[in-house]
Enzyme design. Sequence first.
Site, short mmCIF file in Angstrom:
data_model
loop_
_atom_site.label_atom_id
_atom_site.label_comp_id
_atom_site.label_asym_id
_atom_site.label_seq_id
_atom_site.Cartn_x
_atom_site.Cartn_y
_atom_site.Cartn_z
N LYS A 136 -6.13 -0.62 -13.49
CA LYS A 136 -5.06 -1.06 -14.24
C LYS A 136 -5.35 -1.02 -15.75
O LYS A 136 -4.43 -0.84 -16.64
CB LYS A 136 -4.54 -2.27 -13.84
CG LYS A 136 -3.74 -1.87 -12.13
CD LYS A 136 -3.64 -3.28 -11.36
CE LYS A 136 -3.10 -2.99 -10.08
NZ LYS A 136 -2.92 -4.18 -9.02
N GLN A 162 -4.52 -10.42 -9.12
CA GLN A 162 -4.59 -9.43 -8.18
C GLN A 162 -4.67 -10.16 -6.87
O GLN A 162 -5.47 -11.05 -6.55
CB GLN A 162 -6.16 -8.77 -8.42
CG GLN A 162 -6.35 -7.73 -7.52
CD GLN A 162 -5.33 -6.52 -7.48
OE1 GLN A 162 -4.64 -6.09 -8.28
NE2 GLN A 162 -5.11 -5.65 -6.41
N ASP A 210 4.72 -8.22 -11.53
CA ASP A 210 4.72 -7.69 -10.12
C ASP A 210 6.00 -7.95 -9.53
O ASP A 210 6.38 -7.44 -8.36
CB ASP A 210 3.80 -8.70 -9.50
CG ASP A 210 2.33 -8.00 -9.21
OD1 ASP A 210 2.06 -6.89 -9.22
OD2 ASP A 210 1.36 -8.87 -9.39
N1 GUN Z 1 -2.76 -6.21 -4.24
C1 GUN Z 1 -2.27 -5.10 -3.68
N2 GUN Z 1 -1.21 -4.56 -4.13
C2 GUN Z 1 -0.88 -5.28 -5.14
C3 GUN Z 1 0.20 -5.48 -6.17
O1 GUN Z 1 0.88 -4.62 -6.49
N3 GUN Z 1 -0.14 -6.51 -7.15
C4 GUN Z 1 -0.71 -7.43 -7.10
N4 GUN Z 1 -0.89 -8.34 -8.01
N5 GUN Z 1 -1.84 -7.41 -6.15
C5 GUN Z 1 -1.82 -6.46 -5.14
#
Ligand code: GUN
Length: 296
Positions: free
Chosen positions: A52, A96, A119
């Site tokens: 990311k 995350q 998110d």
């Molecule tokens: N862990 C797995 N997928 C995601 C996501 O889309 N966002 C976040 N913050 N954590 C994740």
Amino acid sequence: MTRTIDGNAVAADVRDDVAECVATLEAAGVTPGLATVLMSEDPASETYVSMKQRDCEEVGIEGIDVELDADAPAAELFETIDDLNAREDVHGILVQLPVPDHVDKRRVLRRIAPEKDVDGFHPENVGRLVAGDARFKPCTPHGVQKLLEAYDVETEGADAVVVGRSDIVGKPMANLLIQKSPVGNATTTVCHSRTEDLAGKLADADIVIAAAGMPEFIDGSMLKPGATVIDVGINRVDADTEKGYALVGDVDYESASEVAGAITPVPGGVGPMTRAMLLYNTVQAASLQHDVEIDL
Ligand code: GUN
């Protein structure tokens, strides 16, 4: 002929659009910033976060990379979020998931300022999405919508089956598919671990979204011929490879691709879209916070 839905190609188009939006924002004096917060030693989470950060750099978004010890007190994470909420150079915040067991995930998601919640997991943003007034669409279901759109998959009046009811994918996916909006208007069924006759539900599905996190449990014999199959699963399974594992989806690609009309591969399907939509949501957040119009 089965069409392979190329997530890498569609994601590259989204990133190009995002890069143009970044240029528009820059011209107005705004550098969009995304903070990622990692509180985990899970290698998969570490990899996702570093990808990311790399994605941000590629399109001109300022990446702010915060790492906390996995055994740090929950209060440290909350303070970190408060600091990021207050920073003017941070437009999007992503913690995350999963967070360690001693941290209450729901409190974490509520702590993030809703206007920075790229998110789309804060209850305010979940509510807005359900009400048909989405601010940020969660990245994976949003990416799936983009794939369906890019490949002209008709959702209106289609029978869609979402397999999986997670807060991250299944629930928002179903909510998007039922909405009275483009890439919506589908007759949508949500299946999950207590569904008694999954094969019976899948047999009539024009669109299958597989998001249960179980390796290759949907095979071609369960699908309607010509169905569009979107495989959200990314499962590590033991394999005789250099890394000792391989990544497979929730769908058995080999048998499913003989029956489906269109199908996403794993990797190279939904994964790149999830990452691209995070960038999309970040420029959207910057645009909303600074009242700069962008063309997304
Ligand atoms: N862990 C797995 N997928 C995601 C996501 O889309 N966002 C976040 N913050 N954590 C994740």
